[in-house]
Enzyme design. Structure first.
Site, PDB file in Angstrom:
ATOM      1  N   ASP A 191       0.845  -1.202   0.000  1.00 57.71           N
ATOM      2  CA  ASP A 191       0.000   0.000   0.000  1.00 57.71           C
ATOM      3  C   ASP A 191       0.879   1.251   0.000  1.00 57.71           C
ATOM      4  OD1 ASP A 191      -2.440  -1.684   0.509  1.00 57.71           O
ATOM      5  OD2 ASP A 191      -1.336  -2.078   2.346  1.00 57.71           O
ATOM      6  N   HIS A 219      -4.743  -3.533   6.288  1.00 56.80           N
ATOM      7  CA  HIS A 219      -4.503  -3.753   4.855  1.00 56.80           C
ATOM      8  C   HIS A 219      -5.840  -4.186   4.244  1.00 56.80           C
ATOM      9  CE1 HIS A 219      -2.817  -4.976   1.069  1.00 56.80           C
ATOM     10  NE2 HIS A 219      -3.202  -6.221   1.239  1.00 56.80           N
TER      11      HIS A 219
HETATM   12  P1  NAD Z   1      -1.297 -18.506  -4.474  1.00 56.16           P
HETATM   13  O1  NAD Z   1      -2.570 -19.262  -4.410  1.00 56.16           O
HETATM   14  O2  NAD Z   1      -0.643 -18.290  -5.772  1.00 56.16           O
HETATM   15  O3  NAD Z   1      -0.223 -19.197  -3.538  1.00 56.16           O
HETATM   16  C1  NAD Z   1      -0.509 -19.542  -2.227  1.00 56.16           C
HETATM   17  C2  NAD Z   1       0.287 -20.783  -1.905  1.00 56.16           C
HETATM   18  O4  NAD Z   1       0.083 -21.071  -0.536  1.00 56.16           O
HETATM   19  C3  NAD Z   1      -0.169 -22.013  -2.710  1.00 56.16           C
HETATM   20  O5  NAD Z   1       0.944 -22.579  -3.377  1.00 56.16           O
HETATM   21  C4  NAD Z   1      -0.744 -22.957  -1.646  1.00 56.16           C
HETATM   22  O6  NAD Z   1      -0.458 -24.311  -1.941  1.00 56.16           O
HETATM   23  C5  NAD Z   1       0.002 -22.474  -0.401  1.00 56.16           C
HETATM   24  N1  NAD Z   1      -0.684 -22.772   0.844  1.00 56.16           N
HETATM   25  C6  NAD Z   1      -2.003 -22.757   1.117  1.00 56.16           C
HETATM   26  N2  NAD Z   1      -2.215 -23.108   2.401  1.00 56.16           N
HETATM   27  C7  NAD Z   1      -0.997 -23.305   2.955  1.00 56.16           C
HETATM   28  C8  NAD Z   1      -0.544 -23.679   4.234  1.00 56.16           C
HETATM   29  N3  NAD Z   1      -1.407 -23.948   5.230  1.00 56.16           N
HETATM   30  N4  NAD Z   1       0.782 -23.784   4.454  1.00 56.16           N
HETATM   31  C9  NAD Z   1       1.656 -23.554   3.457  1.00 56.16           C
HETATM   32  N5  NAD Z   1       1.293 -23.216   2.204  1.00 56.16           N
HETATM   33  C10 NAD Z   1      -0.016 -23.084   1.970  1.00 56.16           C
HETATM   34  O7  NAD Z   1      -1.546 -17.105  -3.724  1.00 56.16           O
HETATM   35  P2  NAD Z   1      -0.602 -15.827  -3.730  1.00 56.16           P
HETATM   36  O8  NAD Z   1      -0.960 -14.962  -4.868  1.00 56.16           O
HETATM   37  O9  NAD Z   1       0.818 -16.256  -3.561  1.00 56.16           O
HETATM   38  O10 NAD Z   1      -1.132 -15.095  -2.400  1.00 56.16           O
HETATM   39  C11 NAD Z   1      -0.879 -15.630  -1.131  1.00 56.16           C
HETATM   40  C12 NAD Z   1      -1.562 -14.802  -0.058  1.00 56.16           C
HETATM   41  O11 NAD Z   1      -0.984 -13.468  -0.018  1.00 56.16           O
HETATM   42  C13 NAD Z   1      -3.053 -14.586  -0.270  1.00 56.16           C
HETATM   43  O12 NAD Z   1      -3.724 -14.682   0.976  1.00 56.16           O
HETATM   44  C14 NAD Z   1      -3.146 -13.154  -0.791  1.00 56.16           C
HETATM   45  O13 NAD Z   1      -4.393 -12.564  -0.556  1.00 56.16           O
HETATM   46  C15 NAD Z   1      -2.042 -12.520   0.024  1.00 56.16           C
HETATM   47  N6  NAD Z   1      -1.549 -11.243  -0.454  1.00 56.16           N
HETATM   48  C16 NAD Z   1      -1.287 -10.284   0.477  1.00 56.16           C
HETATM   49  C17 NAD Z   1      -0.774  -9.066   0.094  1.00 56.16           C
HETATM   50  C18 NAD Z   1      -0.493  -8.003   1.107  1.00 56.16           C
HETATM   51  O14 NAD Z   1      -0.208  -6.851   0.712  1.00 56.16           O
HETATM   52  N7  NAD Z   1      -0.536  -8.259   2.388  1.00 56.16           N
HETATM   53  C19 NAD Z   1      -0.526  -8.818  -1.264  1.00 56.16           C
HETATM   54  C20 NAD Z   1      -0.806  -9.816  -2.197  1.00 56.16           C
HETATM   55  C21 NAD Z   1      -1.336 -11.036  -1.768  1.00 56.16           C
HETATM   56  C1  LMR Z   2      -3.243  -6.709  -2.640  1.00 56.39           C
HETATM   57  O1  LMR Z   2      -3.379  -5.680  -1.989  1.00 56.39           O
HETATM   58  O2  LMR Z   2      -2.944  -6.693  -3.847  1.00 56.39           O
HETATM   59  C2  LMR Z   2      -3.418  -8.034  -1.970  1.00 56.39           C
HETATM   60  O3  LMR Z   2      -3.818  -7.880  -0.643  1.00 56.39           O
HETATM   61  C3  LMR Z   2      -4.301  -8.964  -2.721  1.00 56.39           C
HETATM   62  C4  LMR Z   2      -5.733  -8.558  -2.632  1.00 56.39           C
HETATM   63  O4  LMR Z   2      -6.557  -9.421  -2.328  1.00 56.39           O
HETATM   64  O5  LMR Z   2      -6.049  -7.389  -2.871  1.00 56.39           O
END
Ligand code: NAD
Ligand code: LMR
Length: 359
Positions: A191, A219
């Site tokens: 952000d 967030h």
């Molecule tokens: P993705 O689905 O591509 O990858 C997630 C991975 O986590 C998968 O490979 C899955 O097998 C694994 N997984 C699921 N449960 C698990 C567990 N208990 N232990 C270990 N691994 C596990 O998703 P992504 O795009 O990599 O996003 C991951 C997370 O990050 C999501 O919750 C998304 O919303 C979050 N995210 C947060 C921010 C932020 O700014 N805070 C930004 C982007 C994404």
């Molecule tokens: C983001 O801000 O891009 C991540 O938290 C993914 C989402 O769900 O928005």
């Protein structure tokens, strides 16, 4: 549980009585002892973008070896094999080794780790809010907290990325009561980076000229990107931009809803920019923050700015290279205070929703 070790040419294969099979790929290094970094969800979109940059020396420096503990759910372990192959194929001189662990054995996964990046969880889809994931992803973080406490290094620091990241971090922290509370971070950096770019583009100034960009609170779509305290070239952002209507009515919602805009455009949530922000967070934690700068992360509130003690809330921070402190003394006008109150209210509600997971 017994562990049988079979030495190979490039590493050791450990077979255990519980059927875990850990292949530890060790490379001989004459540099400093490795820093150990765990990444959960390491074969996912963000994990895949993180692993290579962590291994490359970009974060901890060219003389600091890094050992990666890559953690995935059992069905994704074979994808993790592919990630390890590609890491091998990069021949990074800073990569001291890789340990792959399935999420049924989290204590092995977090063993002796100095940093834990908690990414593994389900991302939201179109039309969802991040908070809709709370009962899906929240339970992952009870075991995560317990295993970090049981097995990680004494100096462990944890950055939670998986959404809803503030409340997931709250759950993990509460399940690890022996770990000092100043070690826990939830990611607001994406952000912050988004907000900096918006201000830079609007003002026609380089992004590097934007400083002190704090994201207060959650967030989520209630976060408050505080343009009042942000500066462009050392001057308060509103004095440079001179367009209060844009700042209030465009800038804030653009930043608040940027994650959803990326999902709508890409069909998947942000990954490269999220990994970049996670690494920026680690870099900010391990570096001394310049005197005239702050960085954003959600940390455990000590009651500062009227935020309930114990909530994981986005604040302006400064680090001494080891510990981050909440910057005190920023004043908020009525508009800003209302925004902070709204995001605080949402985090209180999220905390109440997961009461049963807080131990
Ligand atoms: P993705 O689905 O591509 O990858 C997630 C991975 O986590 C998968 O490979 C899955 O097998 C694994 N997984 C699921 N449960 C698990 C567990 N208990 N232990 C270990 N691994 C596990 O998703 P992504 O795009 O990599 O996003 C991951 C997370 O990050 C999501 O919750 C998304 O919303 C979050 N995210 C947060 C921010 C932020 O700014 N805070 C930004 C982007 C994404
Ligand atoms: C983001 O801000 O891009 C991540 O938290 C993914 C989402 O769900 O928005």
């Amino acid at each position: 549980m017994f562990v049988k070790t079979i030495k190979g040419l490039n590493g050791v294969l450990e077979k255990t009585s519980t059927g875990i099979c850990l292949y530890k790929h060790e490379m001989v290094s004459e540099m400093a002892s490795p820093i150990r970094v765990a990444v959960t969800g390491a074969a996912g979109n963000i994990g895949y973008a993180l692993a290579f940059r962590l291994a490359s020396g970009e974060v901890f420096g060219p003389d600091q070896p890094v050992h990666l503990n890559l953690i995935e759910i059992p069905p994704a372990i074979s994808a993790l094999d592919g990630v390890e192959m590609e890491l091998d194929d990069c021949a990074f001189s800073t990569l001291a080794g890789v340990t792959k662990v399935d999420s049924d054995h989290l204590e092995e996964g977090f063993g002796d780790c100095n940093f834990v990046l908690c990414v593994g969880s389900v991302p939201r889809g179109k039309g969802m809010e991040r908070g809709d994931l709370i009962r899906i992803n929240g339970p992952i973080f009870t075991n995560t907290g317990k295993a970090i406490q049981a097995a990680a290094a004494k100096d462990v620091r944890i950055v939670v990325v998986g959404n809803p990241c503030n409340t997931n971090c709250l759950i993990a922290m509460n399940n690890a009561p022996d770990i000092p509370r100043d070690r826990w971070y939830a990611m607001m950096m994406l952000d912050q980076n988004r907000a900096k770019t918006q201000l830079a583009q609007k003002s026609g100034q380089p992004v590097s000229s934007v400083s002190k960009m704090t994201i207060w609170g959650n967030h989520s779509a209630t976060q408050f990107p505080d343009y009042f305290h942000a500066e462009i070239g050392g001057t308060p952002a509103p004095e440079v931009i001179k367009d209060d209507a844009w700042l209030q009515n465009d800038f804030i919602p653009i930043v608040q809803k940027r994650g959803a805009a990326v999902i709508n455009a890409r069909g998947a949530s942000s990954a490269a920019s999220a990994a970049n922000a996670a690494l920026d967070t680690v870099k900010s934690i391990i570096s001394v923050t310049p005197e005239n700068e702050t960085f954003s992360a959600a940390v455990c509130s000590d009651g500062s700015y009227g935020v309930d003690e114990g909530l994981i809330f986005g604040f302006p921070l400064q680090s001494d290279g080891a510990t981050s402190k909440i910057v005190q003394g920023q004043e908020h006008n009525e508009f800003a205070q209302q925004k902070i109150d709204a995001t605080l209210k949402e985090l209180r509600e999220e905390r109440d929703t997961v009461k049963d997971l807080l131990n």
